[in-house]
Scaffold this motif. Structure first.
Motif, PDB file in Angstrom:
ATOM      1  N   ILE A 174      -8.278 -76.883   8.711  1.00 49.70           N
ATOM      2  CA  ILE A 174      -9.031 -75.156   9.581  1.00 49.70           C
ATOM      3  C   ILE A 174      -7.859 -74.891  10.038  1.00 49.70           C
ATOM      4  CG2 ILE A 174      -9.966 -75.869  11.518  1.00 49.70           C
ATOM      5  CD1 ILE A 174     -10.558 -78.338  10.743  1.00 49.70           C
ATOM      6  N   GLY A 175      -6.241 -74.696  10.287  1.00 49.50           N
ATOM      7  CA  GLY A 175      -5.831 -73.874  10.882  1.00 49.50           C
ATOM      8  C   GLY A 175      -5.522 -73.241   9.705  1.00 49.50           C
ATOM      9  N   ASN A 181      -3.749 -62.276   9.722  1.00 43.18           N
ATOM     10  CA  ASN A 181      -2.649 -63.907  10.346  1.00 43.18           C
ATOM     11  C   ASN A 181      -1.147 -64.176   9.615  1.00 43.18           C
ATOM     12  OD1 ASN A 181      -3.179 -63.110  13.242  1.00 43.18           O
ATOM     13  ND2 ASN A 181      -3.889 -65.396  13.646  1.00 43.18           N
ATOM     14  N   ILE A 215      -7.109 -71.682   7.918  1.00 43.08           N
ATOM     15  CA  ILE A 215      -8.778 -70.538   7.096  1.00 43.08           C
ATOM     16  C   ILE A 215      -8.781 -70.072   8.528  1.00 43.08           C
ATOM     17  CG2 ILE A 215     -10.704 -70.908   6.926  1.00 43.08           C
ATOM     18  CD1 ILE A 215     -10.641 -73.456   5.782  1.00 43.08           C
ATOM     19  N   TYR A 216      -7.978 -70.660   9.754  1.00 41.19           N
ATOM     20  CA  TYR A 216      -8.401 -69.864  10.391  1.00 41.19           C
ATOM     21  C   TYR A 216      -7.236 -68.511  10.565  1.00 41.19           C
ATOM     22  CZ  TYR A 216      -7.435 -67.972  16.072  1.00 41.19           C
ATOM     23  OH  TYR A 216      -7.991 -67.351  16.531  1.00 41.19           O
ATOM     24  N   GLN A 217      -5.700 -68.742  10.915  1.00 46.29           N
ATOM     25  CA  GLN A 217      -5.066 -67.462  10.199  1.00 46.29           C
ATOM     26  C   GLN A 217      -5.401 -66.873   9.197  1.00 46.29           C
ATOM     27  OE1 GLN A 217      -2.403 -66.938  12.625  1.00 46.29           O
ATOM     28  NE2 GLN A 217      -1.422 -69.308  12.442  1.00 46.29           N
ATOM     29  N   TRP A 218      -5.881 -66.934   8.352  1.00 54.03           N
ATOM     30  CA  TRP A 218      -6.706 -66.028   7.194  1.00 54.03           C
ATOM     31  C   TRP A 218      -7.292 -65.249   7.142  1.00 54.03           C
ATOM     32  CZ3 TRP A 218     -10.628 -66.778   3.964  1.00 54.03           C
ATOM     33  CH2 TRP A 218     -10.773 -65.521   2.787  1.00 54.03           C
ATOM     34  N   MET A 219      -8.324 -66.050   8.135  1.00 56.03           N
ATOM     35  CA  MET A 219      -9.741 -65.432   8.361  1.00 56.03           C
ATOM     36  C   MET A 219      -9.592 -63.978   9.608  1.00 56.03           C
ATOM     37  SD  MET A 219     -12.673 -67.580   7.960  1.00 56.03           S
ATOM     38  CE  MET A 219     -14.336 -66.202   8.118  1.00 56.03           C
ATOM     39  N   THR A 220      -8.677 -64.191  10.358  1.00 54.08           N
ATOM     40  CA  THR A 220      -7.951 -63.758  11.260  1.00 54.08           C
ATOM     41  C   THR A 220      -7.070 -62.683  11.228  1.00 54.08           C
ATOM     42  OG1 THR A 220      -6.527 -65.210  12.652  1.00 54.08           O
ATOM     43  CG2 THR A 220      -8.924 -65.443  13.300  1.00 54.08           C
TER      44      THR A 220
END
Length: 323
Positions: free
Chosen positions: A186-187, A196, A189-194
């Motif tokens: 989840i972390g 980062n 995916i979040y980094q990739w979608m934002t």
């Protein structure tokens, strides 16, 4: 003195009528019988990348289709072993199925290969656990053999105390590991979608000069190490509480969904963040460091990964005697 030490380490001898109390619930069975399969996501993707990297970083994109192929094979195995559980309620491992359908000789070959596999499971799991520890603490790299031997000794003592006690102990690290991996996915995916993820991954579909079908099949077979331990549930049906077959089948399905989601998640993150295998650091360690940095969360995930790999050897201790 020797008797007192023995009682302290492995407990008192059990009476025959106490066997019923050693039967496993679905949650405990998922821990004691699936720890090997679930923990294999810590090195399954890495084994694919180790083969592909021989053709250069440009070939690492092949890890995605290969991972989905492994996922397809996992689905086939889960469905097949689910049928086996109902057909062989007293324990339907490869030996019994092959013996009944193809003859004693073929059954002995299948059973013998599984016995060797269970022994190697202990070696691979403890070695991978040691790699996870030395990735976080490189100063321990020279002591990895001693660390692995101490792990094997500890798991042996746990099993000598009884399967229920070992399952109770195993529950916590197994479910902590599942939580840690999904937290990492989840972390990531979040980094990739934002936006980062500042690493450029290999171009998907790029031509790779010199790539061969044999090398791709070699990468696929290496990635299938992520499927190790899937058969343990069908081998250990007598260890389940009644209705044993129904509980075993449900445990197998739960294990399949969790294993598949974690494996494909790790493979996708490795591609997105352009992770390549290193001699002194695991792929999971590199992904965790990229997503969370080397802080508290990094050391938590590494610790839980090392612990689950260490305890994954328990699958062999649980299923080997029944086989």
């Amino acid at each position: 003195m020797v008797t007192k030490l023995k009682r302290f380490l492995i407990g008192r001898p059990m009476k025959s009528h106490e066997l019923a109390n050693e039967k496993l619930s679905k949650l405990k069975a998922l821990a004691v019988l699936s720890s090997d399969a679930l923990s294999s996501v810590a090195y399954g993707t890495e084994q694919i990348l180790l083969v592909l990297i021989t053709m250069g970083a440009v070939a690492l994109w092949y890890s995605i289709p290969i991972s989905f192929a492994v996922l397809g094979l996992l689905a086939i195995l889960i469905l097949s072993y689910r049928q086996t559980i109902y057909a062989y309620p007293m324990g339907g491992g490869a030996y019994i199925v092959a013996k009944d359908n193809l003859g004693t000789t073929v059954g002995l070959v299948a059973g013998g290969s599984l016995l060797v596999d269970y022994i190697l499971t202990v070696a691979v799991s403890t070695s991978a656990a040691t790699d996870a520890i030395t990735s976080a603490f490189p100063v321990l790299h020279e002591h990895r053999v001693i660390i692995a031997l101490l792990m094997i000794l500890t798991v042996t003592i746990l099993n000598l105390r009884g399967i229920t006690e070992s399952a109770t102990i195993l529950m916590y690290p197994v479910y902590l590991f599942v939580f840690a991996v999904f937290l990492l996915i989840i972390g990531g995916i979040y980094q990739w979608m934002t936006g980062n993820a500042h690493v450029q991954p290999p171009v998907y579909g790029a031509a790779v000069p010199g790539i061969t079908l044999f090398l791709l099949l070699r990468a696929f077979s290496s990635g299938c190490s992520a499927l190790t331990g899937v058969e343990a549930v069908s081998n250990a049906i007598p260890n389940f509480r009644e209705p044993a077959s129904k509980n075993a089948a449900r445990t197998l399905i739960m294990m399949g969904f969790i294993l598949g989601a974690m494996f494909i998640g790790i493979s996708l993150l490795a591609y997105v963040f352009g992770i390549a295998p290193k001699a002194d650091e695991t792929v999971v360690s590199q992904i965790t460091a990229t997503v969370f940095g080397r802080g508290i969360i990094y050391y938590f995930i590494q610790a839980v990964t090392a612990l689950i790999l260490f305890l994954a050897a328990n699958t062999a201790f649980a299923a080997f005697p029944l086989l």
